[in-house]
Design a protein around this motif. Sequence first.
Motif, PDB file in Angstrom:
ATOM      1  N   GLU A 211     -32.654  92.392  31.088  1.00 12.89           N
ATOM      2  CA  GLU A 211     -32.381  91.403  30.046  1.00 12.89           C
ATOM      3  C   GLU A 211     -30.888  91.302  29.758  1.00 12.89           C
ATOM      4  O   GLU A 211     -30.344  90.202  29.606  1.00 12.89           O
ATOM      5  CB  GLU A 211     -33.134  91.781  28.770  1.00 12.89           C
ATOM      6  N   LYS A 212     -30.208  92.442  29.700  1.00  7.63           N
ATOM      7  CA  LYS A 212     -28.769  92.436  29.445  1.00  7.63           C
ATOM      8  C   LYS A 212     -28.031  91.768  30.609  1.00  7.63           C
ATOM      9  O   LYS A 212     -27.053  91.043  30.395  1.00  7.63           O
ATOM     10  CB  LYS A 212     -28.260  93.865  29.246  1.00  7.63           C
ATOM     11  N   ASP A 213     -28.485  92.007  31.820  1.00 16.41           N
ATOM     12  CA  ASP A 213     -27.865  91.376  32.989  1.00 16.41           C
ATOM     13  C   ASP A 213     -28.011  89.862  32.941  1.00 16.41           C
ATOM     14  O   ASP A 213     -27.053  89.116  33.191  1.00 16.41           O
ATOM     15  CB  ASP A 213     -28.497  91.909  34.280  1.00 16.41           C
ATOM     16  N   VAL A 214     -29.216  89.398  32.634  1.00 13.20           N
ATOM     17  CA  VAL A 214     -29.476  87.954  32.597  1.00 13.20           C
ATOM     18  C   VAL A 214     -28.634  87.294  31.507  1.00 13.20           C
ATOM     19  O   VAL A 214     -28.162  86.162  31.671  1.00 13.20           O
ATOM     20  CB  VAL A 214     -30.977  87.685  32.373  1.00 13.20           C
ATOM     21  N   ASN A 215     -28.414  88.008  30.393  1.00  8.78           N
ATOM     22  CA  ASN A 215     -27.631  87.471  29.276  1.00  8.78           C
ATOM     23  C   ASN A 215     -26.131  87.697  29.440  1.00  8.78           C
ATOM     24  O   ASN A 215     -25.365  87.537  28.484  1.00  8.78           O
ATOM     25  CB  ASN A 215     -28.104  88.097  27.956  1.00  8.78           C
ATOM     26  N   SER A 218     -23.957  92.925  30.901  1.00 11.31           N
ATOM     27  CA  SER A 218     -24.442  94.028  31.722  1.00 11.31           C
ATOM     28  C   SER A 218     -24.068  95.385  31.140  1.00 11.31           C
ATOM     29  O   SER A 218     -22.994  95.577  30.580  1.00 11.31           O
ATOM     30  CB  SER A 218     -23.879  93.907  33.143  1.00 11.31           C
ATOM     31  N   VAL A 219     -24.992  96.341  31.274  1.00 12.73           N
ATOM     32  CA  VAL A 219     -24.744  97.708  30.827  1.00 12.73           C
ATOM     33  C   VAL A 219     -23.975  98.484  31.886  1.00 12.73           C
ATOM     34  O   VAL A 219     -23.307  99.465  31.578  1.00 12.73           O
ATOM     35  CB  VAL A 219     -26.082  98.416  30.510  1.00 12.73           C
ATOM     36  N   PHE A 220     -24.033  98.041  33.128  1.00  7.73           N
ATOM     37  CA  PHE A 220     -23.349  98.744  34.204  1.00  7.73           C
ATOM     38  C   PHE A 220     -21.841  98.723  33.997  1.00  7.73           C
ATOM     39  O   PHE A 220     -21.288  97.764  33.453  1.00  7.73           O
ATOM     40  CB  PHE A 220     -23.701  98.121  35.560  1.00  7.73           C
ATOM     41  N   HIS A 221     -21.178  99.779  34.443  1.00 11.67           N
ATOM     42  CA  HIS A 221     -19.746  99.930  34.201  1.00 11.67           C
ATOM     43  C   HIS A 221     -18.944  98.803  34.839  1.00 11.67           C
ATOM     44  O   HIS A 221     -17.946  98.339  34.298  1.00 11.67           O
ATOM     45  CB  HIS A 221     -19.269 101.288  34.732  1.00 11.67           C
ATOM     46  N   SER A 222     -19.388  98.346  35.994  1.00  6.78           N
ATOM     47  CA  SER A 222     -18.666  97.263  36.672  1.00  6.78           C
ATOM     48  C   SER A 222     -18.743  95.969  35.883  1.00  6.78           C
ATOM     49  O   SER A 222     -17.908  95.085  36.047  1.00  6.78           O
ATOM     50  CB  SER A 222     -19.253  97.048  38.068  1.00  6.78           C
ATOM     51  N   ASN A 223     -19.786  95.869  35.014  1.00  9.25           N
ATOM     52  CA  ASN A 223     -19.988  94.672  34.196  1.00  9.25           C
ATOM     53  C   ASN A 223     -20.057  93.403  35.051  1.00  9.25           C
ATOM     54  O   ASN A 223     -19.718  92.305  34.605  1.00  9.25           O
ATOM     55  CB  ASN A 223     -18.877  94.529  33.149  1.00  9.25           C
ATOM     56  N   SER A 224     -20.467  93.605  36.302  1.00  7.85           N
ATOM     57  CA  SER A 224     -20.539  92.478  37.223  1.00  7.85           C
ATOM     58  C   SER A 224     -21.718  91.579  36.885  1.00  7.85           C
ATOM     59  O   SER A 224     -22.762  92.044  36.410  1.00  7.85           O
ATOM     60  CB  SER A 224     -20.685  92.977  38.666  1.00  7.85           C
ATOM     61  N   LYS A 225     -21.546  90.301  37.101  1.00  2.19           N
ATOM     62  CA  LYS A 225     -22.591  89.337  36.796  1.00  2.19           C
ATOM     63  C   LYS A 225     -23.741  89.493  37.779  1.00  2.19           C
ATOM     64  O   LYS A 225     -23.545  89.708  38.972  1.00  2.19           O
ATOM     65  CB  LYS A 225     -22.016  87.920  36.875  1.00  2.19           C
ATOM     66  N   LEU A 226     -24.947  89.399  37.262  1.00  2.00           N
ATOM     67  CA  LEU A 226     -26.123  89.549  38.102  1.00  2.00           C
ATOM     68  C   LEU A 226     -26.172  88.441  39.147  1.00  2.00           C
ATOM     69  O   LEU A 226     -26.028  87.263  38.830  1.00  2.00           O
ATOM     70  CB  LEU A 226     -27.394  89.486  37.242  1.00  2.00           C
ATOM     71  N   SER A 227     -26.372  88.846  40.378  1.00  2.00           N
ATOM     72  CA  SER A 227     -26.448  87.881  41.478  1.00  2.00           C
ATOM     73  C   SER A 227     -27.644  88.228  42.348  1.00  2.00           C
ATOM     74  O   SER A 227     -27.729  89.342  42.887  1.00  2.00           O
ATOM     75  CB  SER A 227     -25.158  87.904  42.309  1.00  2.00           C
ATOM     76  N   VAL A 228     -28.576  87.290  42.449  1.00  2.00           N
ATOM     77  CA  VAL A 228     -29.780  87.501  43.253  1.00  2.00           C
ATOM     78  C   VAL A 228     -29.814  86.450  44.347  1.00  2.00           C
ATOM     79  O   VAL A 228     -29.733  85.249  44.080  1.00  2.00           O
ATOM     80  CB  VAL A 228     -31.058  87.397  42.388  1.00  2.00           C
ATOM     81  N   SER A 229     -29.926  86.918  45.579  1.00  2.00           N
ATOM     82  CA  SER A 229     -29.966  86.015  46.726  1.00  2.00           C
ATOM     83  C   SER A 229     -31.349  86.059  47.364  1.00  2.00           C
ATOM     84  O   SER A 229     -31.875  87.141  47.655  1.00  2.00           O
ATOM     85  CB  SER A 229     -28.906  86.419  47.754  1.00  2.00           C
ATOM     86  N   VAL A 230     -31.922  84.882  47.554  1.00  2.00           N
ATOM     87  CA  VAL A 230     -33.241  84.771  48.177  1.00  2.00           C
ATOM     88  C   VAL A 230     -33.059  84.101  49.531  1.00  2.00           C
ATOM     89  O   VAL A 230     -32.867  82.885  49.616  1.00  2.00           O
ATOM     90  CB  VAL A 230     -34.218  83.960  47.300  1.00  2.00           C
ATOM     91  N   ASN A 231     -33.061  84.925  50.559  1.00  2.00           N
ATOM     92  CA  ASN A 231     -32.879  84.427  51.932  1.00  2.00           C
ATOM     93  C   ASN A 231     -31.626  83.562  52.053  1.00  2.00           C
ATOM     94  O   ASN A 231     -31.620  82.510  52.691  1.00  2.00           O
ATOM     95  CB  ASN A 231     -34.114  83.634  52.367  1.00  2.00           C
ATOM     96  N   GLY A 232     -30.550  84.003  51.402  1.00  2.00           N
ATOM     97  CA  GLY A 232     -29.278  83.300  51.479  1.00  2.00           C
ATOM     98  C   GLY A 232     -29.028  82.295  50.389  1.00  2.00           C
ATOM     99  O   GLY A 232     -27.912  81.814  50.213  1.00  2.00           O
ATOM    100  N   ALA A 236     -30.719  81.144  40.490  1.00  2.00           N
ATOM    101  CA  ALA A 236     -30.006  80.886  39.240  1.00  2.00           C
ATOM    102  C   ALA A 236     -30.998  80.906  38.081  1.00  2.00           C
ATOM    103  O   ALA A 236     -31.758  79.959  37.871  1.00  2.00           O
ATOM    104  CB  ALA A 236     -29.295  79.540  39.302  1.00  2.00           C
ATOM    105  N   ILE A 237     -30.985  82.012  37.319  1.00  2.00           N
ATOM    106  CA  ILE A 237     -31.937  82.186  36.221  1.00  2.00           C
ATOM    107  C   ILE A 237     -31.457  81.409  34.995  1.00  2.00           C
ATOM    108  O   ILE A 237     -30.302  81.497  34.601  1.00  2.00           O
ATOM    109  CB  ILE A 237     -32.099  83.676  35.878  1.00  2.00           C
ATOM    110  N   GLU A 238     -32.369  80.643  34.387  1.00  2.00           N
ATOM    111  CA  GLU A 238     -32.034  79.850  33.200  1.00  2.00           C
ATOM    112  C   GLU A 238     -32.578  80.464  31.914  1.00  2.00           C
ATOM    113  O   GLU A 238     -31.847  80.639  30.940  1.00  2.00           O
ATOM    114  CB  GLU A 238     -32.588  78.426  33.356  1.00  2.00           C
ATOM    115  N   LYS A 239     -33.857  80.796  31.883  1.00  2.00           N
ATOM    116  CA  LYS A 239     -34.474  81.336  30.668  1.00  2.00           C
ATOM    117  C   LYS A 239     -35.262  82.595  31.004  1.00  2.00           C
ATOM    118  O   LYS A 239     -35.715  82.780  32.138  1.00  2.00           O
ATOM    119  CB  LYS A 239     -35.396  80.294  30.026  1.00  2.00           C
ATOM    120  N   LEU A 240     -35.403  83.448  30.000  1.00  2.00           N
ATOM    121  CA  LEU A 240     -36.089  84.728  30.196  1.00  2.00           C
ATOM    122  C   LEU A 240     -36.936  85.068  28.977  1.00  2.00           C
ATOM    123  O   LEU A 240     -36.502  84.895  27.838  1.00  2.00           O
ATOM    124  CB  LEU A 240     -35.060  85.845  30.436  1.00  2.00           C
TER     125      LEU A 240
END
Length: 307
Positions: A211-215, A218-232, A236-240
Amino acid sequence: MEPLFGVVLALILAVASPANDSCTCATNKWAVCAQDGPGNCTCRLAGSDHPVDCSTLTSKCLLMKAQMIPLKEKRLWRPPRGVLDSDGLYNPDCEDSGVFKARQCNQSSTCWCVNTAGVRRTEKGDRSLSCSELVRTRWIYIELTHKRRSNPFRIPDLTKALTQLFESRYKLNPKYIAAIKYDPPLIQIRLHQNKKLRWDVDIADVAYYFEKDVNNDSVFHSNSKLSVSVNGDTLAIEKLWIYYVDEKAPEFCMRQLAAGISAVVTVVLLTAGIGIAVLLTLRWLRTRTYKKFECKEMREIKATSSE
């Protein structure tokens, strides 16, 4: 002599910098880390001084407690009669293991019972409220929508990508992913964990990290934006939405339900009463008109007969 001293200082800093950079907690940006020996980095959580295992996820309870620290530091003045809304983010009480205590209370001595996800499962009461056990959240339903596409994702590709995401980023054993369903643009992910083994992450912690990633917090130290790739292709997540199902039913009293039913009954009775009143009024008007017409007709007959 001074140039030689500058060179030595630069070498010391160059050697020390990688060590300092490596002394961070990859899974928790709120952890405070320190090098306490050659190659030994110790991390503790801000606010609770709780030791943090940076090889796995931090419990949701400790994360919520850490989040409250910046809020406290920024507060300059608190109104003496101010009311704190505890339904959202609150400063929780955690066990030494990091899990939520069964009973949570806010600053105004209002208490309630929570599940292992820290979600309220009873009505609020005072400090006399007793919570006999911490009820486990064993089902978590995650629903999300993605931006519309001309070509929906292939279900096998989407399932594989999400399974890899939860396994690699959130350390979740794939056996706890009960199902992934796809009805474009809606994606449903069902997590099931009857009992958490010592070496497994809790699905409640996984859901919180996700949830924190989608919003974009991120809790991770890198604070990198969540990126999900589906077969390339990018997902792009809109609502959760996240729903929690406990092994025991919530213990909310029936007051709210009774109030809702009472309101519905009142509306129905009021509508029925108005309808009956309208019908009676129409019937009275129709009867009155008929009688008036009947009297008029009788007068005309009498006048005719008298002639």
